[in-house]
Design a protein around this motif. Sequence first.
Motif, PDB file in Angstrom:
ATOM      1  N   VAL A  42     -10.262  -5.461  -3.420  1.00 54.38           N
ATOM      2  CA  VAL A  42     -10.700  -4.452  -3.980  1.00 54.38           C
ATOM      3  C   VAL A  42      -9.770  -4.070  -5.253  1.00 54.38           C
ATOM      4  O   VAL A  42      -8.674  -3.603  -5.174  1.00 54.38           O
ATOM      5  CB  VAL A  42     -11.265  -3.204  -3.463  1.00 54.38           C
ATOM      6  CG1 VAL A  42     -11.907  -2.278  -4.926  1.00 54.38           C
ATOM      7  CG2 VAL A  42     -11.901  -3.023  -2.183  1.00 54.38           C
ATOM      8  N   ASP A  43      -9.853  -4.468  -6.445  1.00 53.46           N
ATOM      9  CA  ASP A  43      -9.360  -4.174  -7.575  1.00 53.46           C
ATOM     10  C   ASP A  43      -9.694  -2.801  -8.422  1.00 53.46           C
ATOM     11  O   ASP A  43     -10.375  -3.599  -9.436  1.00 53.46           O
ATOM     12  CB  ASP A  43      -9.401  -5.555  -8.827  1.00 53.46           C
ATOM     13  CG  ASP A  43      -8.037  -5.196  -9.845  1.00 53.46           C
ATOM     14  OD1 ASP A  43      -7.328  -4.502 -10.171  1.00 53.46           O
ATOM     15  OD2 ASP A  43      -7.724  -6.476 -10.001  1.00 53.46           O
ATOM     16  N   TYR A  44      -9.167  -1.700  -8.761  1.00 53.95           N
ATOM     17  CA  TYR A  44      -9.729  -0.886  -9.470  1.00 53.95           C
ATOM     18  C   TYR A  44      -8.257  -0.339 -10.980  1.00 53.95           C
ATOM     19  O   TYR A  44      -8.638   0.783 -11.216  1.00 53.95           O
ATOM     20  CB  TYR A  44      -9.290   0.403  -8.942  1.00 53.95           C
ATOM     21  CG  TYR A  44     -10.838   0.280  -7.991  1.00 53.95           C
ATOM     22  CD1 TYR A  44     -12.210   0.309  -7.539  1.00 53.95           C
ATOM     23  CD2 TYR A  44     -10.870   1.084  -6.750  1.00 53.95           C
ATOM     24  CE1 TYR A  44     -13.177   0.378  -7.157  1.00 53.95           C
ATOM     25  CE2 TYR A  44     -12.000   1.248  -5.702  1.00 53.95           C
ATOM     26  CZ  TYR A  44     -13.208   0.865  -5.720  1.00 53.95           C
ATOM     27  OH  TYR A  44     -14.326   0.465  -5.015  1.00 53.95           O
ATOM     28  N   SER A  45      -7.627  -1.294 -10.918  1.00 53.50           N
ATOM     29  CA  SER A  45      -6.385  -1.878 -11.848  1.00 53.50           C
ATOM     30  C   SER A  45      -7.256  -0.962 -13.367  1.00 53.50           C
ATOM     31  O   SER A  45      -6.637  -0.585 -14.015  1.00 53.50           O
ATOM     32  CB  SER A  45      -5.564  -2.988 -11.552  1.00 53.50           C
ATOM     33  OG  SER A  45      -6.228  -2.901 -12.057  1.00 53.50           O
ATOM     34  N   PHE A  47      -8.712   0.526 -14.586  1.00 57.74           N
ATOM     35  CA  PHE A  47      -9.090   2.026 -14.864  1.00 57.74           C
ATOM     36  C   PHE A  47      -7.551   2.875 -14.345  1.00 57.74           C
ATOM     37  O   PHE A  47      -7.660   4.176 -14.318  1.00 57.74           O
ATOM     38  CB  PHE A  47     -10.251   2.825 -14.880  1.00 57.74           C
ATOM     39  CG  PHE A  47     -11.248   2.581 -15.491  1.00 57.74           C
ATOM     40  CD1 PHE A  47     -11.593   3.040 -16.610  1.00 57.74           C
ATOM     41  CD2 PHE A  47     -12.410   1.721 -14.926  1.00 57.74           C
ATOM     42  CE1 PHE A  47     -12.448   2.340 -17.389  1.00 57.74           C
ATOM     43  CE2 PHE A  47     -13.304   0.900 -16.217  1.00 57.74           C
ATOM     44  CZ  PHE A  47     -13.456   2.021 -17.241  1.00 57.74           C
ATOM     45  N   GLY A  48      -6.924   2.598 -14.008  1.00 53.87           N
ATOM     46  CA  GLY A  48      -5.316   3.283 -13.325  1.00 53.87           C
ATOM     47  C   GLY A  48      -5.745   3.467 -11.428  1.00 53.87           C
ATOM     48  O   GLY A  48      -4.676   3.679 -11.383  1.00 53.87           O
ATOM     49  N   GLY A  49      -6.184   2.675 -11.239  1.00 56.23           N
ATOM     50  CA  GLY A  49      -6.899   2.757  -9.521  1.00 56.23           C
ATOM     51  C   GLY A  49      -5.695   1.750  -8.762  1.00 56.23           C
ATOM     52  O   GLY A  49      -5.234   1.053  -9.370  1.00 56.23           O
ATOM     53  N   SER A  50      -6.341   1.784  -7.426  1.00 53.36           N
ATOM     54  CA  SER A  50      -5.354   0.866  -6.943  1.00 53.36           C
ATOM     55  C   SER A  50      -6.317  -0.248  -7.077  1.00 53.36           C
ATOM     56  O   SER A  50      -7.346  -0.888  -7.495  1.00 53.36           O
ATOM     57  CB  SER A  50      -5.733   1.559  -4.848  1.00 53.36           C
ATOM     58  OG  SER A  50      -7.317   1.160  -4.964  1.00 53.36           O
ATOM     59  N   VAL A  51      -5.351  -1.021  -5.759  1.00 51.56           N
ATOM     60  CA  VAL A  51      -5.292  -2.330  -5.972  1.00 51.56           C
ATOM     61  C   VAL A  51      -4.949  -3.334  -4.595  1.00 51.56           C
ATOM     62  O   VAL A  51      -3.856  -2.704  -4.164  1.00 51.56           O
ATOM     63  CB  VAL A  51      -4.776  -3.714  -6.898  1.00 51.56           C
ATOM     64  CG1 VAL A  51      -5.534  -5.143  -6.865  1.00 51.56           C
ATOM     65  CG2 VAL A  51      -4.965  -3.631  -8.779  1.00 51.56           C
ATOM     66  N   GLY A  52      -6.370  -3.393  -3.600  1.00 52.37           N
ATOM     67  CA  GLY A  52      -5.558  -3.460  -2.139  1.00 52.37           C
ATOM     68  C   GLY A  52      -6.873  -4.048  -1.692  1.00 52.37           C
ATOM     69  O   GLY A  52      -7.983  -4.431  -2.007  1.00 52.37           O
ATOM     70  N   ASP A  53      -6.701  -3.835   0.150  1.00 53.80           N
ATOM     71  CA  ASP A  53      -7.197  -4.668   1.221  1.00 53.80           C
ATOM     72  C   ASP A  53      -8.331  -3.036   1.496  1.00 53.80           C
ATOM     73  O   ASP A  53      -8.709  -1.912  -0.230  1.00 53.80           O
ATOM     74  CB  ASP A  53      -6.734  -4.938   2.263  1.00 53.80           C
ATOM     75  CG  ASP A  53      -6.453  -3.571   3.068  1.00 53.80           C
ATOM     76  OD1 ASP A  53      -6.824  -2.713   2.809  1.00 53.80           O
ATOM     77  OD2 ASP A  53      -5.685  -4.209   4.425  1.00 53.80           O
ATOM     78  N   LEU A  54      -9.428  -3.143   2.331  1.00 56.38           N
ATOM     79  CA  LEU A  54     -10.394  -2.427   1.992  1.00 56.38           C
ATOM     80  C   LEU A  54     -10.303  -1.054   2.447  1.00 56.38           C
ATOM     81  O   LEU A  54     -10.069   0.079   2.211  1.00 56.38           O
ATOM     82  CB  LEU A  54     -11.730  -2.694   2.917  1.00 56.38           C
ATOM     83  CG  LEU A  54     -12.619  -2.162   3.445  1.00 56.38           C
ATOM     84  CD1 LEU A  54     -13.651  -1.710   1.877  1.00 56.38           C
ATOM     85  CD2 LEU A  54     -13.921  -2.654   4.173  1.00 56.38           C
ATOM     86  N   GLU A  55      -9.359  -1.054   3.503  1.00 57.22           N
ATOM     87  CA  GLU A  55      -8.518  -0.211   3.971  1.00 57.22           C
ATOM     88  C   GLU A  55      -7.149   0.778   3.489  1.00 57.22           C
ATOM     89  O   GLU A  55      -7.802   2.289   2.925  1.00 57.22           O
ATOM     90  CB  GLU A  55      -7.735  -0.102   5.234  1.00 57.22           C
ATOM     91  CG  GLU A  55      -8.818  -0.497   6.312  1.00 57.22           C
ATOM     92  CD  GLU A  55      -9.969   0.315   7.115  1.00 57.22           C
ATOM     93  OE1 GLU A  55      -9.156   2.071   7.022  1.00 57.22           O
ATOM     94  OE2 GLU A  55     -10.489  -0.313   7.255  1.00 57.22           O
TER      95      GLU A  55
END
Length: 149
Positions: A42-45, A47-55
């Motif tokens: 999941v990549d929310y970058s 808008f400045g958010g996280s990038v990573g796995d589901l947990e």
Amino acid sequence: MMSQQEMSDRWEIQDLVFHYADLIDSKNFDGLREVFTGDAHVDYSAFGGSVGDLEETIAYLKQAVADEVFPNSQHLNANVQVALDGDRASGRVMCFNPMEMALPDGGTQVFLLGLWYVDEYRRTPAGWRIARREEEKSWVFNTPDFMQL
């Protein structure tokens, strides 16, 4: 002409997309395990958010979108475009996202985000799931002065 299986797959994926939005707006982040694969990226970058796995994503959302930060939001999805390929599919989903943010002075401000979700889906024994989701920024409106989007 679409086969019954193709129609069923498209409807299930569309329902999955809408279920994601409902989980986010109701802040039921643990429920995201019902819509993503266990190995999702999941990549929310945008808008400045996280990038990573589901947990990592669930932990990020619990902190970043808490009631005291964003009391209310709506993720309104439209233009759900799906390309099926057997047990895999790709998609692009428009999202109109009004957000109410708590301000340091005690008030709130509503701002608007326009974005696309660029998705990869996978059929699992439990049904279709999102295997990869990346936000693509389209526009922002009325963001608080201290926010950098």
